[in-house]
Write a protein that holds these residues in place. Structure first.
Motif, PDB file in Angstrom:
ATOM      1  N   ASP A   7      75.187  72.222 125.056  1.00 49.59           N
ATOM      2  CA  ASP A   7      76.347  72.507 125.907  1.00 49.59           C
ATOM      3  C   ASP A   7      77.424  73.228 125.097  1.00 49.59           C
ATOM      4  OD1 ASP A   7      75.103  71.059 127.991  1.00 49.59           O
ATOM      5  OD2 ASP A   7      75.851  69.185 127.151  1.00 49.59           O
ATOM      6  N   TYR A   8      77.565  72.812 123.826  1.00 49.89           N
ATOM      7  CA  TYR A   8      78.532  73.435 122.926  1.00 49.89           C
ATOM      8  C   TYR A   8      77.904  73.557 121.535  1.00 49.89           C
ATOM      9  CZ  TYR A   8      81.989  72.167 126.473  1.00 49.89           C
ATOM     10  OH  TYR A   8      82.689  72.027 127.652  1.00 49.89           O
ATOM     11  N   ILE A   9      78.135  74.690 120.883  1.00 48.17           N
ATOM     12  CA  ILE A   9      77.778  74.865 119.483  1.00 48.17           C
ATOM     13  C   ILE A   9      79.068  75.044 118.700  1.00 48.17           C
ATOM     14  CG2 ILE A   9      76.668  76.369 117.771  1.00 48.17           C
ATOM     15  CD1 ILE A   9      74.536  77.008 119.869  1.00 48.17           C
ATOM     16  N   TYR A  47      69.950  70.820 124.011  1.00 46.13           N
ATOM     17  CA  TYR A  47      70.448  69.461 123.792  1.00 46.13           C
ATOM     18  C   TYR A  47      71.731  69.250 124.585  1.00 46.13           C
ATOM     19  CZ  TYR A  47      67.192  69.187 119.875  1.00 46.13           C
ATOM     20  OH  TYR A  47      66.053  69.174 119.096  1.00 46.13           O
ATOM     21  N   ASN A  48      71.866  68.069 125.138  1.00 50.34           N
ATOM     22  CA  ASN A  48      73.120  67.706 125.786  1.00 50.34           C
ATOM     23  C   ASN A  48      74.133  67.301 124.716  1.00 50.34           C
ATOM     24  OD1 ASN A  48      72.062  68.061 128.412  1.00 50.34           O
ATOM     25  ND2 ASN A  48      71.184  65.995 128.356  1.00 50.34           N
ATOM     26  N   GLY A  49      75.293  67.922 124.706  1.00 50.13           N
ATOM     27  CA  GLY A  49      76.311  67.587 123.725  1.00 50.13           C
ATOM     28  C   GLY A  49      76.656  68.756 122.834  1.00 50.13           C
ATOM     29  N   ILE A  50      76.769  68.489 121.533  1.00 52.45           N
ATOM     30  CA  ILE A  50      77.238  69.468 120.551  1.00 52.45           C
ATOM     31  C   ILE A  50      76.189  69.646 119.460  1.00 52.45           C
ATOM     32  CG2 ILE A  50      79.026  69.979 118.807  1.00 52.45           C
ATOM     33  CD1 ILE A  50      80.873  68.033 120.363  1.00 52.45           C
ATOM     34  N   LEU A  51      76.015  70.888 119.010  1.00 52.93           N
ATOM     35  CA  LEU A  51      75.282  71.163 117.780  1.00 52.93           C
ATOM     36  C   LEU A  51      76.271  71.646 116.724  1.00 52.93           C
ATOM     37  CD1 LEU A  51      72.017  72.970 118.997  1.00 52.93           C
ATOM     38  CD2 LEU A  51      72.402  70.531 118.573  1.00 52.93           C
ATOM     39  N   VAL A 371      72.955  69.477 113.237  1.00 56.91           N
ATOM     40  CA  VAL A 371      73.251  68.112 113.678  1.00 56.91           C
ATOM     41  C   VAL A 371      73.486  68.097 115.182  1.00 56.91           C
ATOM     42  CG1 VAL A 371      74.807  66.142 113.449  1.00 56.91           C
ATOM     43  CG2 VAL A 371      74.299  67.557 111.457  1.00 56.91           C
ATOM     44  N   HIS A 372      72.856  67.155 115.862  1.00 55.41           N
ATOM     45  CA  HIS A 372      73.112  66.940 117.287  1.00 55.41           C
ATOM     46  C   HIS A 372      74.071  65.771 117.459  1.00 55.41           C
ATOM     47  CE1 HIS A 372      71.806  65.090 121.312  1.00 55.41           C
ATOM     48  NE2 HIS A 372      72.658  66.065 121.568  1.00 55.41           N
ATOM     49  N   ILE A 373      75.153  66.013 118.191  1.00 57.92           N
ATOM     50  CA  ILE A 373      76.145  64.984 118.515  1.00 57.92           C
ATOM     51  C   ILE A 373      76.092  64.780 120.025  1.00 57.92           C
ATOM     52  CG2 ILE A 373      78.588  64.357 118.438  1.00 57.92           C
ATOM     53  CD1 ILE A 373      78.765  66.579 116.154  1.00 57.92           C
ATOM     54  N   ASN A 374      75.819  63.559 120.471  1.00 63.58           N
ATOM     55  CA  ASN A 374      75.562  63.340 121.899  1.00 63.58           C
ATOM     56  C   ASN A 374      76.827  63.029 122.692  1.00 63.58           C
ATOM     57  OD1 ASN A 374      75.895  60.804 120.804  1.00 63.58           O
ATOM     58  ND2 ASN A 374      74.123  59.892 121.834  1.00 63.58           N
TER      59      ASN A 374
END
Length: 395
Positions: A7-9, A47-51, A371-374
């Protein structure tokens, strides 16, 4: 080639959250950061969230990992220091197992590089094979007594040499803190490090430290007395402790001042006037664990300080996670944008440790990890607090 989107990088170069973008990677190496419309969306892992690029933990004591939960929280720095000294001895196997375990846990949570304090050789083996890139700070102290300096040098020269054997990581001699390093030991450190290296130092973690240099009063008088160490040759400076340090350090090196819990804006500005190569590491959870206090982050922001994030050790923290540090800072300082905190945790940390040619951002040719942050920048408080981080592409 692998392609990752979310959703956001988070892009440290622009210090922005990007949408509708794709990270293209060839193994661990970044090839491009491109709009999603320029690629086949069926090839993209979303991925849902932030990379984010992998996190940089600029201050840790990995060798104390076996002390998790042993020292109670909230006792204050002086009590904490006494307990570290008296309680850190454990069976060798237990120490080494804890080091190996938490090296892996840090990596899995998204940490790709660590500035690690070492007083012993316990971490040498793990660092030589770890997926994490380490900068080892061989920490020295002679408790302001030049009569102890030569023995200190002999003791830590052997630790320094051991960290040279079979490792792929950087290292330097560093002072522990202003209140434990004599002018003679500062001189040795200045003369025995390579040019343009990074020097780490605990700084202004508690007001007693400033009081010692201002007037000779405060809790450190009893601290030294309890250790049977005389302060007969110590002279007060009438200034906060950081001034004693910078008067005895080489401004041409890169500095990483750690904790800075009671640093004033005047202290910060004086340090910046002295050198433009200063980074400030904050370890929020450790500050709360030990002193129930956080730095005044506004002082650093107003002075355009280059901030980084550390975890400190498991003797003074509940976990070794940069994302948990970010959550804590944000919880008590909501005025700091999440973009800024991720900047501290990525590119600033990489620059502080001299790893920014490989880590810290999604630039072509780098191997920063992903890194994936949910959660997202728009998540509500409960979602944010419950969120975690996980490395999905190793460096």
């Amino acid at each position: 080639m692998e392609k990752f989107s979310a959703d956001y990088i988070y892009d440290p170069i622009s210090n922005q959250f990007l949408q509708d973008q794709v990270i293209v990677a060839n193994g661990p190496t970044i090839e491009a950061l491109i709009p999603i419309k320029e690629t086949d969306s069926s090839e993209v892992k979303h991925y849902n969230g932030i990379l984010s690029p992998g996190f940089i933990n600029t201050h840790c004591h990995l060798e104390l990992s076996h002390m998790k939960g042993i020292i109670p929280s909230g006792t204050g720095l002086l009590s904490f220091l006494n307990k570290v000294v008296t309680l850190r001895s454990f069976p060798e196997e237990e120490i080494l197992n804890a080091i190996s375990n938490f090296d892996l846990k840090m990596h899995d949570s998204g940490i790709v590089a660590v500035g690690d304090i070492s007083n012993t050789t316990h971490t040498v083996k793990v660092k030589s094979s770890s997926k994490i890139k380490y900068f080892t700070f061989i920490e020295m102290f002679d408790f302001l007594n030049e009569s102890m300096t030569e023995n200190t040098i002999l003791q830590y020269a052997s630790v320094f040499e051991a960290h040279s054997a079979g490792t792929k990581n950087n290292k330097s001699f560093v002072p522990h803190a202003p209140y434990t390093v004599s002018k003679k030991l500062f001189e040795f450190i200045g003369q025995n490090n390579p040019d343009r290296t990074t020097i780490s130092m605990h700084n202004q973690e508690v007001q007693d430290e400033n009081d010692l240099f201002l007037s000779g009063d405060g809790g450190f008088k009893d601290f030294f007395k309890n250790l049977h160490i005389p302060l007969s040759n110590f002279e007060t400076t009438g200034k906060n402790s950081i001034h004693y340090a910078i008067e005895n350090l080489d401004p041409s090196q890169v500095y990483l001042f750690v904790h800075n819990t009671v640093s004033t804006k005047e202290d910060i500005d004086a340090a910046h006037f002295w050198s433009n190569k200063i980074y400030w590491a904050t370890c929020a959870n450790a500050n709360l664990y030990i002193e129930n206090k956080l730095p005044n982050y506004k002082n650093f922001i107003d002075s355009n300080a280059k901030m980084t994030i550390g975890t400190d050790s498991l003797s003074s923290n509940w976990q070794l996670s940069i994302w948990e540090e970010i959550k804590t800072i944000k919880k008590y300082n909501d005025f700091i944008p999440l973009e800024s905190l991720l900047n501290w945790a990525t590119i600033n940390g990489a620059k502080a440790l001299g790893f920014d040619n490989q880590l810290g951002s999604f630039e072509k040719g780098k191997t920063p990890g992903i890194v994936h942050i949910n959660c997202t920048p728009k998540s509500d408080y409960q979602e944010f607090i419950k969120s975690d981080s996980k490395l999905i592409l190793s460096n």
